[in-house]
Motif scaffolding. Structure first.
Motif, PDB file in Angstrom:
ATOM      1  N   PHE A  19     -12.788   3.926   6.478  1.00  0.00           N
ATOM      2  CA  PHE A  19     -12.048   5.166   6.757  1.00  0.00           C
ATOM      3  C   PHE A  19     -12.546   6.387   5.997  1.00  0.00           C
ATOM      4  O   PHE A  19     -11.988   7.459   6.149  1.00  0.00           O
ATOM      5  CB  PHE A  19     -10.550   4.960   6.491  1.00  0.00           C
ATOM      6  CG  PHE A  19      -9.936   3.946   7.405  1.00  0.00           C
ATOM      7  CD1 PHE A  19      -9.607   4.283   8.707  1.00  0.00           C
ATOM      8  CD2 PHE A  19      -9.708   2.644   6.974  1.00  0.00           C
ATOM      9  CE1 PHE A  19      -9.053   3.353   9.571  1.00  0.00           C
ATOM     10  CE2 PHE A  19      -9.151   1.709   7.824  1.00  0.00           C
ATOM     11  CZ  PHE A  19      -8.825   2.054   9.125  1.00  0.00           C
ATOM     12  N   VAL A  20     -13.554   6.209   5.140  1.00  0.00           N
ATOM     13  CA  VAL A  20     -13.988   7.371   4.348  1.00  0.00           C
ATOM     14  C   VAL A  20     -15.314   7.912   4.861  1.00  0.00           C
ATOM     15  O   VAL A  20     -16.039   7.245   5.600  1.00  0.00           O
ATOM     16  CB  VAL A  20     -14.075   7.026   2.835  1.00  0.00           C
ATOM     17  CG1 VAL A  20     -12.699   6.637   2.314  1.00  0.00           C
ATOM     18  CG2 VAL A  20     -15.106   5.950   2.562  1.00  0.00           C
ATOM     19  N   SER A  21     -15.638   9.134   4.450  1.00  0.00           N
ATOM     20  CA  SER A  21     -16.857   9.811   4.897  1.00  0.00           C
ATOM     21  C   SER A  21     -18.097   9.053   4.428  1.00  0.00           C
ATOM     22  O   SER A  21     -18.028   8.227   3.522  1.00  0.00           O
ATOM     23  CB  SER A  21     -16.887  11.227   4.324  1.00  0.00           C
ATOM     24  OG  SER A  21     -17.170  11.161   2.930  1.00  0.00           O
ATOM     25  N   ALA A  62      -0.512   1.490   7.611  1.00  0.00           N
ATOM     26  CA  ALA A  62      -1.233   1.417   6.335  1.00  0.00           C
ATOM     27  C   ALA A  62      -2.016   0.110   6.299  1.00  0.00           C
ATOM     28  O   ALA A  62      -1.511  -0.938   6.707  1.00  0.00           O
ATOM     29  CB  ALA A  62      -0.264   1.483   5.164  1.00  0.00           C
ATOM     30  N   GLN A  63      -3.266   0.178   5.838  1.00  0.00           N
ATOM     31  CA  GLN A  63      -4.044  -1.046   5.660  1.00  0.00           C
ATOM     32  C   GLN A  63      -4.889  -0.934   4.402  1.00  0.00           C
ATOM     33  O   GLN A  63      -5.156   0.161   3.913  1.00  0.00           O
ATOM     34  CB  GLN A  63      -4.904  -1.348   6.889  1.00  0.00           C
ATOM     35  CG  GLN A  63      -5.657  -0.163   7.451  1.00  0.00           C
ATOM     36  CD  GLN A  63      -6.406  -0.548   8.729  1.00  0.00           C
ATOM     37  OE1 GLN A  63      -7.204  -1.477   8.731  1.00  0.00           O
ATOM     38  NE2 GLN A  63      -6.136   0.169   9.807  1.00  0.00           N
ATOM     39  N   SER A  87      -3.868   5.038   4.700  1.00  0.00           N
ATOM     40  CA  SER A  87      -2.513   5.137   5.229  1.00  0.00           C
ATOM     41  C   SER A  87      -2.352   6.417   6.032  1.00  0.00           C
ATOM     42  O   SER A  87      -2.692   7.513   5.566  1.00  0.00           O
ATOM     43  CB  SER A  87      -1.509   5.116   4.070  1.00  0.00           C
ATOM     44  OG  SER A  87      -0.205   5.325   4.565  1.00  0.00           O
ATOM     45  N   GLU A  88      -1.863   6.267   7.258  1.00  0.00           N
ATOM     46  CA  GLU A  88      -1.572   7.464   8.051  1.00  0.00           C
ATOM     47  C   GLU A  88      -0.378   8.191   7.437  1.00  0.00           C
ATOM     48  O   GLU A  88       0.577   7.554   7.004  1.00  0.00           O
ATOM     49  CB  GLU A  88      -1.253   7.071   9.504  1.00  0.00           C
ATOM     50  CG  GLU A  88      -2.455   6.501  10.234  1.00  0.00           C
ATOM     51  CD  GLU A  88      -2.073   5.814  11.544  1.00  0.00           C
ATOM     52  OE1 GLU A  88      -0.995   6.133  12.093  1.00  0.00           O
ATOM     53  OE2 GLU A  88      -2.844   4.937  11.985  1.00  0.00           O
ATOM     54  N   LEU A  89      -0.468   9.503   7.414  1.00  0.00           N
ATOM     55  CA  LEU A  89       0.622  10.289   6.834  1.00  0.00           C
ATOM     56  C   LEU A  89       1.507  10.832   7.945  1.00  0.00           C
ATOM     57  O   LEU A  89       1.029  11.096   9.057  1.00  0.00           O
ATOM     58  CB  LEU A  89       0.057  11.451   6.005  1.00  0.00           C
ATOM     59  CG  LEU A  89      -0.737  11.065   4.755  1.00  0.00           C
ATOM     60  CD1 LEU A  89      -1.320  12.305   4.087  1.00  0.00           C
ATOM     61  CD2 LEU A  89       0.150  10.314   3.766  1.00  0.00           C
ATOM     62  N   ASP A  96      -6.383   8.328   1.667  1.00  0.00           N
ATOM     63  CA  ASP A  96      -7.423   7.321   1.446  1.00  0.00           C
ATOM     64  C   ASP A  96      -7.744   7.201  -0.038  1.00  0.00           C
ATOM     65  O   ASP A  96      -8.059   8.195  -0.688  1.00  0.00           O
ATOM     66  CB  ASP A  96      -8.693   7.673   2.230  1.00  0.00           C
ATOM     67  CG  ASP A  96      -8.534   7.343   3.703  1.00  0.00           C
ATOM     68  OD1 ASP A  96      -8.233   8.255   4.488  1.00  0.00           O
ATOM     69  OD2 ASP A  96      -8.671   6.147   4.042  1.00  0.00           O
ATOM     70  N   ILE A  97      -7.668   5.984  -0.518  1.00  0.00           N
ATOM     71  CA  ILE A  97      -7.986   5.720  -1.927  1.00  0.00           C
ATOM     72  C   ILE A  97      -9.108   4.697  -1.970  1.00  0.00           C
ATOM     73  O   ILE A  97      -9.037   3.669  -1.282  1.00  0.00           O
ATOM     74  CB  ILE A  97      -6.758   5.162  -2.674  1.00  0.00           C
ATOM     75  CG1 ILE A  97      -5.566   6.124  -2.543  1.00  0.00           C
ATOM     76  CG2 ILE A  97      -7.082   4.901  -4.144  1.00  0.00           C
ATOM     77  CD1 ILE A  97      -4.260   5.559  -3.094  1.00  0.00           C
ATOM     78  N   THR A  98     -10.158   4.982  -2.721  1.00  0.00           N
ATOM     79  CA  THR A  98     -11.170   3.952  -2.976  1.00  0.00           C
ATOM     80  C   THR A  98     -11.322   3.836  -4.486  1.00  0.00           C
ATOM     81  O   THR A  98     -11.327   4.840  -5.199  1.00  0.00           O
ATOM     82  CB  THR A  98     -12.535   4.312  -2.358  1.00  0.00           C
ATOM     83  OG1 THR A  98     -12.989   5.553  -2.891  1.00  0.00           O
ATOM     84  CG2 THR A  98     -12.448   4.432  -0.847  1.00  0.00           C
ATOM     85  N   SER A  99     -11.418   2.595  -4.971  1.00  0.00           N
ATOM     86  CA  SER A  99     -11.470   2.443  -6.424  1.00  0.00           C
ATOM     87  C   SER A  99     -12.325   1.258  -6.844  1.00  0.00           C
ATOM     88  O   SER A  99     -12.548   0.311  -6.079  1.00  0.00           O
ATOM     89  CB  SER A  99     -10.056   2.284  -6.994  1.00  0.00           C
ATOM     90  OG  SER A  99      -9.575   0.985  -6.729  1.00  0.00           O
TER      91      SER A  99
END
Lengths: 279, 279
Positions: A19-21, A62-63, A87-89, A96-99
């Motif tokens: 889901f991220v660029s 949300a996934q 997660s759709e807002l 979007d969180i990546t860690s």
């Protein structure tokens, strides 16, 4: 073989960062690979259940993917944790969180590694990049010198500060501020004028090289440092690590997870994580 | 009587703040008076030698006033330190520092109070306003709650952050960042466009009320809090306080003092300060 197939699927899903660029995905894949390659012989495969390696909310708005690898007993690494959350807002956008984080065990007193990107709109991003100390640096000024001054960590924070769209970010959680190091990079990137293209540029040209350099410092000067840790110090590290990990679960995961995924899923994931977070 | 005259002279000189603007002088006098009035019956007069209460460099390009008051044995206060420094700069301008700090003794584990304004040009000012913790807040999360969360200290930092000319300031000393609290106010105020009038306005309308409110929190919730401190904790506080005070002298005073006042004067003043800074 079933277990192996399931692990490979979980891993592909994690490394896909769907889901991220492309700039953010490239950075995440690079960081994970660099860390895993360095500790290649020490890291065990991820053995989380498949419904924890990948999970979603009941309505699928949300996934998330979670990847935890423990290490052999003779490794300084306790475990490495990578994840993404999408997660759709209600507003139409998405969160979007990546860690990626790496926790050391009490055979060493070197700092941990923490990296997190939180994006709640195409033109707003929070970056947390830090080597959180595992000892009170006031009582151990030599560690401040060794891990933070001599490694010139602050140079990277200063470099990032000079990008016009980058502003210091103060977490609303005082606990998160308290556990962070004096060179912690906690910034908000806002590209309202330049739009999503400028954000992509900033990730590629600034966040990417700086994050890699900080990870490099952690790998060379922290994770792989030869440290003498006595009995008393080991007990101290266990106590302090334990407190931080409990609070991290409580603040970081305990509150937002149930909201995003519902109590049942959140509980399943938190129980699985707790096994690793127990010192 | 000679001693008393000399003390009164030293005190007048200190409270005069002869080189700073009226807004800054008003703020300093108010802070000092508020603190002294609250502990009126506990504070002893300043007994520093007169050539430490007021001193200057050989060429008189730099001058300074120092005022330290110790307290009775049954007070939670160890000592209160106020000072101003004025130094002509080779560029034609001047450097002006005014500060007030209060150190508690090991009968309590509450935070100290630190206030410092550093002005190196009419349109540039650094403010450090903090209640530095005396324990590792990671190991004592209850103290984080009591002194920092429940008192809503961060509200004041947030209020100040909204003034357009105010930017977060990161000290070049990682040690100073390390000893500061999670709600520390460390800001740079730049009024290049609004000039010296706007700076005066910001001191009067923003720095003044915020500083007084933070001092009020320290007085009500820290200095005057009833705290139980056991034997072991007292030893811990003494060790940690001692380390911080030594480093403070080393960083804050040790390096800039000899440069401003020459080695002889700097040494005389540092020796006098050390007596109070020894735990």
């Amino acid at each position: 073989e079933n277990q192996e197939t399931h692990n490979n699927q979980g891993r592909s899903k994690f490394m896909d960062f769907p889901f991220v660029s492309s700039a953010q995905k490239n950075l995440m894949v690079d960081l994970v690979s660099t860390l895993e390659n360095r500790f290649h012989t020490q890291l065990l495969p991820c053995t989380l259940p498949s419904d924890v390696q990948y999970y979603q909310s009941q309505t699928a708005t949300a996934q998330a993917s979670l990847h935890i690898r423990a290490a052999h007993n003779d490794s300084p690494i306790d475990f490495v944790l990578g994840s993404w959350v999408h997660s759709e807002l209600p507003t139409g956008g998405s969160l979007d969180i990546t860690s990626l984080s790496a926790y050391l065990n009490s055979s060493t007193d070197a700092p941990n590694f923490v990296f997190e990107m939180i994006r709640s709109s195409p033109t707003m991003l929070l970056l947390i990049l830090d080597l959180p100390p595992r000892k009170d640096l006031v009582l151990w000024p030599d560690d401040l010198k060794t891990f933070y001054e001599d490694t010139q960590l602050d140079k990277h924070r200063q470099t990032l500060e000079r990008v016009p769209e980058v502003q210091p970010y103060f977490s609303s959680s005082l606990y998160i501020r308290t556990v962070s190091s004096p060179t912690a990079i906690m910034v908000r990137v806002l590209t309202e004028n330049g739009g999503v293209e400028r954000m992509e540029e900033i990730i590629r040209d600034h966040l990417d090289p700086i994050s890699k350099q900080v990870l490099g410092i952690w790998l060379d000067h922290c994770a792989c440092a030869k440290r003498e840790v006595g009995e008393a110090e080991r007990a101290y590290l266990k106590k302090r690590d334990g407190l931080i990990r409990n609070k991290t679960i409580e603040i970081d995961l305990g509150s937002s997870f149930p909201r995003l995924f519902g109590p049942e899923v959140a509980n399943r994931v938190l129980e699985a994580i707790k096994e690793y977070f127990t010192v």
